[in-house]
Motif scaffolding. Structure first.
Motif, mmCIF file in Angstrom:
data_model
loop_
_atom_site.group_PDB
_atom_site.id
_atom_site.type_symbol
_atom_site.label_atom_id
_atom_site.label_comp_id
_atom_site.label_asym_id
_atom_site.label_seq_id
_atom_site.Cartn_x
_atom_site.Cartn_y
_atom_site.Cartn_z
ATOM 1 N N ARG A 1 0.812 -1.219 0.000
ATOM 2 C CA ARG A 1 0.000 0.000 0.000
ATOM 3 C C ARG A 1 0.845 1.269 0.000
ATOM 4 O O ARG A 1 0.405 2.319 -0.470
ATOM 5 N N ARG A 2 2.098 1.165 0.501
ATOM 6 C CA ARG A 2 2.952 2.358 0.504
ATOM 7 C C ARG A 2 3.309 2.796 -0.914
ATOM 8 O O ARG A 2 3.709 3.951 -1.125
ATOM 9 N N ASN A 3 3.207 1.877 -1.866
ATOM 10 C CA ASN A 3 3.512 2.230 -3.254
ATOM 11 C C ASN A 3 2.384 2.993 -3.927
ATOM 12 O O ASN A 3 2.583 3.577 -4.997
ATOM 13 N N LEU A 4 1.190 2.975 -3.343
ATOM 14 C CA LEU A 4 0.014 3.486 -4.030
ATOM 15 C C LEU A 4 -0.144 4.995 -3.958
ATOM 16 O O LEU A 4 -0.956 5.569 -4.690
ATOM 17 N N GLY A 5 0.623 5.648 -3.079
ATOM 18 C CA GLY A 5 0.463 7.091 -2.947
ATOM 19 C C GLY A 5 -0.966 7.426 -2.556
ATOM 20 O O GLY A 5 -1.540 6.832 -1.643
ATOM 21 N N ASP A 6 -1.583 8.359 -3.287
ATOM 22 C CA ASP A 6 -2.968 8.732 -3.017
ATOM 23 C C ASP A 6 -3.947 8.100 -3.998
ATOM 24 O O ASP A 6 -5.131 8.438 -4.006
ATOM 25 N N ALA A 7 -3.471 7.188 -4.839
ATOM 26 C CA ALA A 7 -4.346 6.572 -5.842
ATOM 27 C C ALA A 7 -5.487 5.829 -5.165
ATOM 28 O O ALA A 7 -5.268 4.920 -4.364
ATOM 29 N N GLY A 8 -6.720 6.228 -5.457
ATOM 30 C CA GLY A 8 -7.894 5.558 -4.911
ATOM 31 C C GLY A 8 -8.118 5.770 -3.428
ATOM 32 O O GLY A 8 -8.932 5.075 -2.828
ATOM 33 N N ALA A 9 -7.410 6.739 -2.831
ATOM 34 C CA ALA A 9 -7.478 6.904 -1.377
ATOM 35 C C ALA A 9 -8.804 7.489 -0.910
ATOM 36 O O ALA A 9 -9.244 7.223 0.203
ATOM 37 N N ARG A 10 -9.451 8.276 -1.770
ATOM 38 C CA ARG A 10 -10.691 8.948 -1.362
ATOM 39 C C ARG A 10 -11.790 8.706 -2.388
ATOM 40 O O ARG A 10 -11.506 8.497 -3.572
ATOM 41 N N PRO A 11 -13.041 8.769 -1.955
ATOM 42 C CA PRO A 11 -14.153 8.654 -2.911
ATOM 43 C C PRO A 11 -14.091 9.776 -3.941
ATOM 44 O O PRO A 11 -13.725 10.914 -3.602
ATOM 45 N N ALA A 12 -14.430 9.470 -5.188
ATOM 46 C CA ALA A 12 -14.386 10.485 -6.241
ATOM 47 C C ALA A 12 -15.464 11.541 -6.044
ATOM 48 O O ALA A 12 -15.257 12.721 -6.333
ATOM 49 N N ASP A 13 -16.624 11.128 -5.550
ATOM 50 C CA ASP A 13 -17.750 12.059 -5.353
ATOM 51 C C ASP A 13 -18.448 11.674 -4.062
ATOM 52 O O ASP A 13 -19.540 11.096 -4.074
ATOM 53 N N PRO A 14 -17.827 11.979 -2.914
ATOM 54 C CA PRO A 14 -18.317 11.437 -1.635
ATOM 55 C C PRO A 14 -19.678 11.978 -1.229
ATOM 56 O O PRO A 14 -20.006 13.147 -1.455
ATOM 57 N N LEU A 15 -20.463 11.098 -0.621
ATOM 58 C CA LEU A 15 -21.723 11.501 -0.012
ATOM 59 C C LEU A 15 -21.437 12.024 1.396
ATOM 60 O O LEU A 15 -20.714 11.386 2.167
ATOM 61 N N LEU A 16 -22.016 13.157 1.724
ATOM 62 C CA LEU A 16 -21.761 13.770 3.026
ATOM 63 C C LEU A 16 -23.069 14.112 3.715
ATOM 64 O O LEU A 16 -24.096 14.323 3.063
ATOM 65 N N GLY A 17 -23.025 14.162 5.016
ATOM 66 C CA GLY A 17 -24.147 14.639 5.806
ATOM 67 C C GLY A 17 -25.440 13.916 5.530
ATOM 68 O O GLY A 17 -25.526 12.683 5.536
ATOM 69 N N ALA A 18 -26.494 14.719 5.235
ATOM 70 C CA ALA A 18 -27.833 14.160 5.046
ATOM 71 C C ALA A 18 -27.893 13.232 3.837
ATOM 72 O O ALA A 18 -28.614 12.228 3.853
ATOM 73 N N ASP A 19 -27.146 13.561 2.783
ATOM 74 C CA ASP A 19 -27.148 12.708 1.593
ATOM 75 C C ASP A 19 -26.607 11.318 1.915
ATOM 76 O O ASP A 19 -27.116 10.305 1.430
ATOM 77 N N ARG A 20 -25.559 11.280 2.730
ATOM 78 C CA ARG A 20 -24.978 10.004 3.113
ATOM 79 C C ARG A 20 -25.967 9.180 3.950
ATOM 80 O O ARG A 20 -26.149 7.983 3.710
ATOM 81 N N ARG A 21 -26.608 9.837 4.909
ATOM 82 C CA ARG A 21 -27.573 9.134 5.761
ATOM 83 C C ARG A 21 -28.748 8.626 4.929
ATOM 84 O O ARG A 21 -29.239 7.510 5.151
ATOM 85 N N ARG A 22 -29.187 9.447 3.960
ATOM 86 C CA ARG A 22 -30.306 9.040 3.112
ATOM 87 C C ARG A 22 -29.932 7.818 2.271
ATOM 88 O O ARG A 22 -30.724 6.882 2.135
ATOM 89 N N ALA A 23 -28.716 7.822 1.710
ATOM 90 C CA ALA A 23 -28.277 6.701 0.875
ATOM 91 C C ALA A 23 -28.153 5.421 1.695
ATOM 92 O O ALA A 23 -28.564 4.337 1.253
#
Length: 493
Positions: free
Chosen positions: A205-227
């Protein structure tokens, strides 16, 4: 942030892998071991299901076993849709791949338990895990390069070599252990392979840097709870349906297979209806999607026949071929290694051919070639089946020739279809179209599993000849309508 660059920073500089980022080796080996586990288990699945209880199998009829196999393959590809969504909106590709690998390994370990129920519970886990891992590891490979990098295609070529390398090795190991020693030991070997894959992924995993580390379009707050609430509601409905089947006595293998087949087809129809009726896509995009519907149907018809290699053709290899070499009867599942080695050999040749032909051969024509070749492979199988009438064992070279024709067909259709998917996609649905392409395989495998039920009741020569000629005729029809389809493609070749 520019859409031409992947999310996050580049992986750290340093040692390379065939001139590519070191992270490619981590993803290459993860995919290789995942394919080892998947194809290793798949190579012996139908043989285990149909083996008698005295021989350690489940004693399931060929008709049911073929349907289970087709539906299982369909679910693997269908789950790529929610798997991609989970990565894009909730976990990110990196964690999705990790958890997917863990769940896959758990599924294989469950299948290694020597009980009748373990195979179905294990397959359910493998389907869920593969849905998380399969689409997202490819996304991470793309994250290692700029979108217009000249090394990008070469990087994917190396990555796909891992797919076929794992698929080639797996049946040789799991097939020997499963057929010669114990079926569950074969499933256990697939579990060990996936464990290796997860372990090296964590260590690398140390070779991966930040590749794929975060969601491309993250759901936050109320949207996340709704999903999450909606996901919970869907899960609850599924559990209620299963409970209802249990209480009514309808919870049988055939009932579940039939329901999952229907779900696969309905999801596909709904997906296309959603895109084609979306008022936000342009008229040109809608025309191109209408062309894509035809390509999708051709692709589903192709996979309907092609993926019977692990079911109907695998049973033929076990029962109707002379596999004795110098006093050693090699496992029937070893013939499942023919396909991937032929792809490794043929892929560079196909790439060179399409480059030389350029736009002189259109995408619909290439699909037609794939359908015709696929059909001819079954016509050849009809001849092999006829030669085996009366209990005679035929040479396994019949199957090698069939697989060679099918691989030529695959190389005419599969990579071309993937490219066409990206080119015909409406801008709004660009990130979802890869999942739609996976659905073509899902639909083909689901319907193919139902079609394969006929192989037990029809004469084998009639079965192969009927569906072989049907594929050839569909390919000829595709050629006849090439001009109309190209017109709908609106300038896309």
């Amino acid at each position: 942030m520019s859409s031409d660059a992947p999310v996050g920073a580049r992986p750290p500089a340093g040692r390379t892998f065939f001139g590519h980022p070191r992270a490619l080796s981590t993803l290459f080996l993860t995919e290789m071991w995942e394919r080892f586990s998947f194809y290793g288990m798949r190579a012996i699945l139908v043989l285990y299901l149909t083996a008698t209880v005295a021989d350690g199998g489940l004693g399931v009829g060929e008709s049911t076993a073929n349907a289970v196999y087709g539906t299982y393959n369909a679910m693997v590809y269908l789950m790529a849709l929610p798997g991609g969504w989970v990565a894009d909106r909730l976990l990110g590709a990196r964690r999705s791949v990790l958890w997917g690998g863990v769940v896959i390994a758990a599924g294989h370990y469950v299948m290694a338990v020597p009980t009748g129920w373990s195979v179905f519970a294990g397959m359910a886990l493998i389907v869920l895990g593969t849905g998380l891992l399969k689409p997202n590891i490819s996304t991470m490979v793309g994250d290692l390069y700029e979108r217009d990098s000249p090394r990008r295609d070469a990087g994917f070529s190396i990555f796909y070599m891992g797919i076929n390398l794992g698929a080639f090795i797996a049946p040789l190991i799991t097939g020997f252990l499963g057929e010669k020693i114990n079926w569950h030991l074969g499933f256990g070997a697939a579990a060990v392979g996936m464990t290796f894959g997860v372990a090296q992924y964590v260590l690398g995993r140390r070779n991966l840097g930040d590749a794929g580390a975060r969601p491309a379009d993250p759901l936050l707050g109320a949207d996340r709870r709704r999903a999450l609430t909606r996901a919970g509601a869907v899960t609850a409905v599924l559990l209620v349906v299963l409970l209802g089947l249990l209480l009514t006595g309808w919870f049988t293998v055939n009932t579940v297979v039939n329901l999952l087949t229907a779900v696969t087809v309905l999801v596909t129809v709904g997906y296309f209806a959603r895109i084609l009726t979306d008022r936000e896509i342009s008229g040109t995009e809608r025309r191109r999607m209408k062309a894509y519907v035809w390509l999708f149907v051709f692709a589903a018809a192709f996979w309907l026949i092609y993926d019977q290699a692990g079911s109907v053709l695998n049973i033929f290899a076990a029962d109707r071929t002379d596999r004795n070499v110098a006093g050693f009867t090699f496992p029937a599942s070893w013939l499942q290694s023919v396909n991937p080695i032929l792809i490794i050999i043929g892929a560079p040749l196909a790439a060179w051919l399409w480059l030389r032909l350029g736009h002189r051969v259109s995408t619909p024509t290439k699909f037609a070639v794939g359908l015709v070749l696929n059909g001819l492979s079954f016509v050849l199988m009809a001849a092999a089946a006829q030669a085996a009438v009366g209990g005679d064992l035929v040479s396994p070279w019949w199957l090698v020739a069939v697989y060679a024709i099918q691989v030529a067909g695959e190389l005419s259709l599969s990579p071309v279809g993937l490219s066409a998917t990206t080119k015909l996609a409406p801008v709004k649905y660009a990130s979802q179209m890869l999942g739609l392409w996976f659905l073509a395989t899902a639909v083909g495998d689901a319907i193919g599993g139902q079609v394969a039920r006929l192989a037990q009741n029809w004469s084998q020569s009639a079965y192969f000849l009927t569906f072989g000629l049907a594929s050839v005729l569909l390919g000829v029809a595709a050629v006849m309508f090439t001009r109309q389809i190209r017109g709908l493609m609106a300038g896309i070749h």
